[in-house]
Design a protein around this motif. Sequence first.
Motif, short mmCIF file in Angstrom:
data_model
loop_
_atom_site.label_atom_id
_atom_site.label_comp_id
_atom_site.label_asym_id
_atom_site.label_seq_id
_atom_site.Cartn_x
_atom_site.Cartn_y
_atom_site.Cartn_z
N PRO A 91 2.05 -1.31 -3.22
CA PRO A 91 2.36 -2.54 -3.97
C PRO A 91 1.66 -3.76 -3.37
CG PRO A 91 4.26 -1.83 -2.68
CD PRO A 91 3.22 -0.77 -2.53
N ALA A 92 1.61 -4.83 -4.15
CA ALA A 92 0.99 -6.08 -3.71
C ALA A 92 1.74 -6.62 -2.50
CB ALA A 92 1.02 -7.10 -4.84
N GLY A 93 1.05 -7.41 -1.71
CA GLY A 93 1.67 -8.01 -0.53
C GLY A 93 1.18 -7.33 0.71
N GLY A 94 1.70 -6.18 1.00
CA GLY A 94 1.24 -5.44 2.16
C GLY A 94 2.34 -4.73 2.90
N GLY A 95 1.96 -4.17 4.01
CA GLY A 95 2.87 -3.42 4.86
C GLY A 95 2.10 -2.40 5.66
N ARG A 96 2.84 -1.60 6.42
CA ARG A 96 2.26 -0.53 7.23
C ARG A 96 2.84 0.78 6.72
NH1 ARG A 96 2.27 -0.80 13.64
NH2 ARG A 96 0.81 -2.45 13.12
N TYR A 97 1.96 1.72 6.39
CA TYR A 97 2.36 2.99 5.80
C TYR A 97 1.86 4.12 6.68
CZ TYR A 97 3.04 -0.08 1.85
OH TYR A 97 3.45 -1.12 1.05
N ARG A 98 2.75 5.06 6.98
CA ARG A 98 2.37 6.23 7.76
C ARG A 98 1.68 7.23 6.84
NH1 ARG A 98 6.15 10.06 11.46
NH2 ARG A 98 4.41 11.14 12.45
N VAL A 99 0.49 7.66 7.24
CA VAL A 99 -0.27 8.60 6.41
C VAL A 99 0.41 9.96 6.49
CG1 VAL A 99 -2.52 9.72 6.09
CG2 VAL A 99 -2.41 7.32 6.80
N GLY A 100 0.67 10.53 5.35
CA GLY A 100 1.38 11.81 5.25
C GLY A 100 2.75 11.59 4.65
N PRO A 101 3.73 11.13 5.45
CA PRO A 101 5.07 10.93 4.90
C PRO A 101 5.18 9.75 3.92
CG PRO A 101 5.15 11.08 7.30
CD PRO A 101 3.71 11.03 6.90
N ASP A 102 4.45 8.64 4.20
CA ASP A 102 4.58 7.44 3.36
C ASP A 102 3.42 7.27 2.37
OD1 ASP A 102 6.81 6.84 4.92
OD2 ASP A 102 5.68 5.54 6.26
N LEU A 103 2.26 7.79 2.72
CA LEU A 103 1.07 7.53 1.91
C LEU A 103 0.21 8.79 1.86
CD1 LEU A 103 -0.60 5.26 0.47
CD2 LEU A 103 -1.76 4.92 2.64
N THR A 104 -0.21 9.17 0.68
CA THR A 104 -1.07 10.34 0.50
C THR A 104 -2.50 9.98 0.90
OG1 THR A 104 0.29 11.00 -1.37
CG2 THR A 104 -1.84 12.05 -1.17
N PRO A 105 -3.18 10.81 1.74
CA PRO A 105 -4.58 10.53 2.06
C PRO A 105 -5.44 10.56 0.79
CG PRO A 105 -3.69 12.23 3.51
CD PRO A 105 -2.68 12.00 2.43
N GLY A 106 -6.48 9.74 0.78
CA GLY A 106 -7.38 9.71 -0.37
C GLY A 106 -8.15 8.41 -0.43
N ILE A 107 -8.77 8.15 -1.57
CA ILE A 107 -9.57 6.94 -1.76
C ILE A 107 -8.73 5.94 -2.56
CG2 ILE A 107 -11.70 6.00 -2.74
CD1 ILE A 107 -12.86 8.86 -2.49
N TYR A 108 -8.59 4.73 -2.01
CA TYR A 108 -7.78 3.68 -2.64
C TYR A 108 -8.66 2.48 -2.95
CZ TYR A 108 -3.57 6.23 -1.37
OH TYR A 108 -2.58 7.18 -1.28
N GLN A 109 -8.27 1.75 -4.02
CA GLN A 109 -9.03 0.59 -4.45
C GLN A 109 -8.07 -0.54 -4.78
OE1 GLN A 109 -11.29 1.13 -8.07
NE2 GLN A 109 -12.94 -0.15 -7.27
N THR A 110 -8.51 -1.79 -4.48
CA THR A 110 -7.76 -2.98 -4.84
C THR A 110 -8.70 -3.98 -5.50
OG1 THR A 110 -6.33 -4.77 -4.04
CG2 THR A 110 -8.08 -4.07 -2.57
N SER A 111 -8.15 -4.85 -6.32
CA SER A 111 -8.97 -5.87 -6.97
C SER A 111 -9.25 -7.04 -6.03
CB SER A 111 -8.31 -6.36 -8.25
OG SER A 111 -7.04 -6.92 -7.95
N GLY A 112 -8.59 -7.09 -4.88
CA GLY A 112 -8.85 -8.13 -3.90
C GLY A 112 -7.60 -8.86 -3.49
N GLU A 113 -7.78 -10.12 -3.08
CA GLU A 113 -6.66 -10.89 -2.56
C GLU A 113 -5.66 -11.24 -3.67
OE1 GLU A 113 -7.53 -14.87 -1.27
OE2 GLU A 113 -9.34 -14.89 -2.45
#
Length: 169
Positions: A91-113
């Motif tokens: 989601p927008a804003g931010g945070g810290r996500y643990r790869v595996g349990p919290d976030l699926t590995p892969g290619i991610y894209q954002t439109s910017g700030e």
Amino acid sequence: MPAPRFVPPPSQSVLPVSALIPTQRQAPPPELAARPAPPASRPAAPARRRTIVALLIALGTSAGLLVGLIVGSVASAPPKQADANAATAIPAGGGRYRVGPDLTPGIYQTSGENGSSATGCYYARLKTGDGSLGDIIDNYVAQGPMTVTVGQSDGYFETTGCSPWTKIG
């Protein structure tokens, strides 16, 4: 015209040739010449030296095997499995996500700030999330669109000031 002759300056004296050439060594007296030379024998290496060499070889071999075992076990560690509840979007804003349990590995894209940060959109791929500079695998700040590959070997993915991240691959 006769050939010029060398005349030393008055401060130097001329030495006879015999004073400049060393005398040759004379042959030894007959009583010493008749004595046979001792046999050239090589003393055996002491047992202690052989033992030390053998221990050093054994120690080097053991150390090499230990390093190979450690490297082999790290290199053959099973890849992280993504949790069934792991996110495929951030989601927008931010945070810290643990790869595996919290976030699926892969290619991610954002439109910017998203306008919440004066510095722009920031992301960091981290090893352990301990906060040290050495923990950063990769990081970047941008004003416009960004794409990042979150690997299975990454520990954490951190982001701030960005529009939502969407998994595209």
